[in-house]
Scaffold this motif. Structure first.
Motif, short mmCIF file in Angstrom:
data_model
loop_
_atom_site.label_atom_id
_atom_site.label_comp_id
_atom_site.label_asym_id
_atom_site.label_seq_id
_atom_site.Cartn_x
_atom_site.Cartn_y
_atom_site.Cartn_z
N ARG B 204 34.97 48.62 43.55
CA ARG B 204 33.73 48.61 44.08
C ARG B 204 33.17 49.96 44.23
NH1 ARG B 204 35.13 45.79 49.55
NH2 ARG B 204 34.91 43.67 48.36
N GLY B 205 33.69 51.11 44.04
CA GLY B 205 32.96 52.27 44.19
C GLY B 205 32.31 52.37 42.76
N PHE B 206 32.73 51.73 41.80
CA PHE B 206 31.69 51.87 40.47
C PHE B 206 30.77 50.77 40.56
CE2 PHE B 206 36.10 53.12 39.79
CZ PHE B 206 35.75 54.70 39.32
N GLY B 207 30.80 49.86 41.32
CA GLY B 207 29.96 48.69 41.23
C GLY B 207 30.48 47.58 40.21
N ALA B 208 31.68 47.57 39.90
CA ALA B 208 32.11 47.03 38.83
C ALA B 208 33.25 45.75 39.19
CB ALA B 208 32.95 48.02 37.96
N GLU B 209 32.71 44.99 40.38
CA GLU B 209 33.44 44.23 41.01
C GLU B 209 34.05 43.04 40.14
OE1 GLU B 209 30.85 44.98 43.06
OE2 GLU B 209 31.52 44.91 45.22
N ILE B 210 32.91 42.77 39.06
CA ILE B 210 33.23 41.66 38.13
C ILE B 210 34.60 41.80 37.24
CG2 ILE B 210 32.10 42.69 36.05
CD1 ILE B 210 31.71 39.05 37.25
N PHE B 211 35.06 43.08 37.02
CA PHE B 211 36.29 43.57 36.19
C PHE B 211 37.54 42.79 37.26
CE2 PHE B 211 33.13 46.04 34.01
CZ PHE B 211 33.65 45.56 32.87
N VAL B 212 37.32 42.59 38.48
CA VAL B 212 38.39 42.17 39.15
C VAL B 212 39.01 40.86 38.55
CG1 VAL B 212 39.06 40.87 41.50
CG2 VAL B 212 37.67 43.14 41.55
N VAL B 213 37.96 40.16 38.07
CA VAL B 213 38.44 38.76 37.55
C VAL B 213 39.51 38.95 36.01
CG1 VAL B 213 37.70 36.71 36.06
CG2 VAL B 213 36.27 37.73 38.22
N ASP B 214 38.73 40.15 35.49
CA ASP B 214 39.56 40.81 34.07
C ASP B 214 41.05 40.92 34.69
OD1 ASP B 214 36.75 40.81 33.74
OD2 ASP B 214 37.26 41.58 31.86
#
Lengths: 257, 386
Positions: B204-214
């Motif tokens: 979340r800190g990087f705004g990269a929540e989409i990578f949670v899926v990865d």
């Protein structure tokens, strides 16, 4: 005074719809060897388990030296259990303990104030008494022969010097010579220690050699009489049992024919 | 009171009373120990008022008599000594006589005999290490021999499919596979929840929540799905295999099989190994599936990600090999677990204690081997670049 050391009255054991015992009576007097006989599935083991207090019957009373064990539980039942010794059919020696420790286990439970050296010597006394060599004491049950297992089990049953001894098929699995030796040992100890012995057995040789009285489980009850008289009992199973080919030799000897 | 002591001229008169039984040992012991022997030259013991005397009581009385005699007193019985005492004497004298020959005044003859019996040998540290090393080495050779025999049996059975015992295999697939589905599914779900939560917090800190899926997808498919399933199965079925076969050994059932001409490897070991080789990959598929579902639920709940976006992201994240890299490990793990269980089971002999020990060893070893193999796979896959 001859009073029943063990008295079973109106015993009823039922498993579901299957009735094993229905009003069974049994009386064992002091200083006698009492044989329990019955066909497979007539509930000899169930009777033994009831008498030992391992299983509660549906009805009836079981008195050991006057104590009704069907009414007892906890500490009181434990106290009664210290008064009898048992050997089980397969020996039931604790496989992770050696023979000496097996014999000492009841002492550890009931005679806590025994010093370790006294415990060792008393256990050795019992081991020698049943005719085991001294080096058997440090052996584990898996290292013993069938006859030695039976003797070790007997030594454990005698650990607390009980007056009442239960033997479940003591000679099964032994050769005739070993079985005869075990019978003699049992009789010797019975006389010397003034034991009352209750023995479940199929071994006709054993019955004729050792028993004073015999109880036969037929039709979910017990027919009890002295050995001479029980063989004359008219019940067909008892007739078949004592007058089969295997028994006739004993009857001839017993009646001097 | 079990002993009444009367002091007479230069001696003692002991009157024994009551029940001298094993269960009253404490009373007897204290009473006899309390008898003051000082200045007593002659001790007379009367037993006519005893209500009962058993062997334990007789033995204690005999110890007292010996003690008194050793102290220089003359001991006699009023009337005949009790029979029980003679019985104890007859039983113990042969041993004591032997001890007497070697050690003069051997009051504790029996004791010595006991201590002379082979006790546990003291093992020095060096011997201990050496012994352990040899045991370990033999263990490894034993395991290799077991694998070899298993392979030979399997190859021998291949030409005759009935020799593979399909009924037995089916039973083991059911026991180790079907019945394990609920627990495997639950654990897979919880694991994906943990990964999703943890990574969501960090990314979340990087705004990269989409990578949670990865992370969830690759983590579950490549590693955690199969590894956790294997560990659960090692605990469940590795122990069951060892205990089943071990108790059959104790009960001589394995000997009975062999005597009937049935190879226990063919009848007991091979079906278990093959059963697990079939069920573990299937369980892994279930774990993978539930893991992905868990990821979807978490992403919808935590990141408010619609399902179609999750599915698109999943198909972008995985490559053609991701699923296979995970699933290929399952049969290998299965063989390791089944081998550890059956091998240890076959080693049981003697006592129920052995059964417990070897079952424990089987489970610990199975889990260790699974993790070791997983590490080797990780290195291998990196080398070949998948």
């Amino acid at each position: 005074m001859i009073y029943p050391i063990l008295e079973v009255c109106g015993l009823v054991n039922r498993f579901g719809s299957q009735v094993v015992h229905d009003g069974l009576d049994m009386e064992v007097r002091e200083d006698e060897v009492f044989g329990i006989v019955g066909g497979s599935g007539t509930g000899k083991s169930v009777l033994l388990r009831s008498v030992l207090g391992l299983q509660r019957p549906q009805a009836g009373t079981i008195r050991i030296e006057g104590h009704d064990i069907t009414q007892l539980s906890g500490g009181a039942l434990r106290a009664v259990k210290a008064r009898y010794g048992v050997t089980f059919q397969q020996g039931a020696l604790y496989s992770s303990l050696d023979v000496l420790q097996n014999v000492q286990l009841p002492m550890l439970e009931y005679m806590q104030d025994l010093s370790p050296s006294a415990r060792d010597e008393l256990a050795m006394l019992k081991i020698r008494l049943v005719g085991l060599p001294a080096d058997a004491a440090r052996k584990y049950p898996a290292e013993l022969s069938g006859g030695m297992v039976k003797r070790a089990a007997l030594a454990r049953a005698l650990a607390l010097d009980p007056r009442l001894l239960f033997l479940d098929e003591p000679t099964s699995g032994l050769d005739p010579i070993g079985a005869a030796e075990f019978d003699e040992l049992m009789l010797y100890l019975q006389k010397q220690l003034r034991l009352t012995v209750v023995m479940i057995t199929h071994d006709l040789d054993s019955i004729f050699r050792t028993c004073n009285r015999v109880g036969v489980i037929v039709d979910r009850r017990m027919e009890t009489d002295t050995l001479d008289r029980i063989v004359e009992h008219p019940h067909p199973w008892i007739q078949a049992y004592f007058h089969g080919d295997r028994a006739s030799i004993h009857l001839k000897v017993a009646h001097g024919a | 009171m079990v002993v009444e002591v009367i002091r007479t001229e230069g001696g003692l008169a002991l009157q024994l009373t009551g029940e001298w039984r094993a269960l009253a040992y404490r009373q007897i012991d204290t009473a006899l120990a309390a008898v003051d022997l000082s200045g007593a030259h002659r001790i007379e013991i009367a037993t006519d008022r005893l209500a009962a005397l058993d062997l334990t009581g007789a033995w204690r009385l005999r110890e007292f008599v010996r003690h008194a005699r050793a102290a220089g007193a003359e001991v006699a019985f009023a009337g005949t000594p009790p029979d029980q005492l003679r019985l104890v004497d007859d039983t113990l004298r042969p041993i004591e006589a032997e001890a007497e020959g070697t050690a003069p005044g051997a009051v504790k003859g029996l004791r010595e005999e006991l201590t002379e019996l082979p006790a546990e040998a003291e093992v020095a540290t060096l011997t201990f290490i050496g012994r352990r090393a040899v045991t370990l080495w033999r263990d490894m050779i034993g395991a290799l021999a077991f694998l070899g025999r298993l392979s030979a049996t399997a190859l021998g059975a291949l030409p005759h499919p009935r020799g593979l015992r399909p009924t037995s295999i089916a039973r083991h697939v059911y026991d180790t596979g079907i019945t394990a589905i609920p627990i495997v599914a639950l654990i897979a779900f919880l694991i994906s929840v943990i990964i999703a939560y943890m990574s969501a917090q960090q990314l979340r800190g990087f705004g990269a929540e989409i990578f949670v899926v990865d992370l969830v997808t690759i983590g579950v498919l490549r590693e955690l799905g199969v590894l956790l399933t294997a560990i659960i199965v090692a605990g469940r079925s590795g122990s069951a295999y060892a205990a089943e076969i071990g108790s059959m050994k104790l009960n001589e059932e394995v000997d009975a099989l062999q005597a009937t001409g049935v190879d226990p490897f063919e009848a007991l070991v091979l079906p278990r190994v093959l059963g697990l080789v079939i069920s573990l990959p299937l369980l892994t598929v279930v774990a993978d599936l539930i893991g992905l579902v868990g990821g979807a639920v978490l992403c919808a709940y935590l990141l408010h990600m619609p399902l179609d976006q999750y599915v698109t992201r999943v198909s972008q994240a995985i490559s053609a090999t991701t699923f296979w890299v995970g699933i290929i490990k399952a049969p290998v793990f299965a063989v390791l677990i089944a081998m550890a269980g059956t091998h240890r089971g076959m080693q049981v002999r003697g006592s129920s204690r052995e059964l417990g020990r070897l079952t424990t060893v089987a489970v610990v070893q199975a889990i260790f081997l699974v993790i070791l193999a997983d590490a080797l796979f990780a290195v291998l896959f990196m080398e070949i670049g998948v």
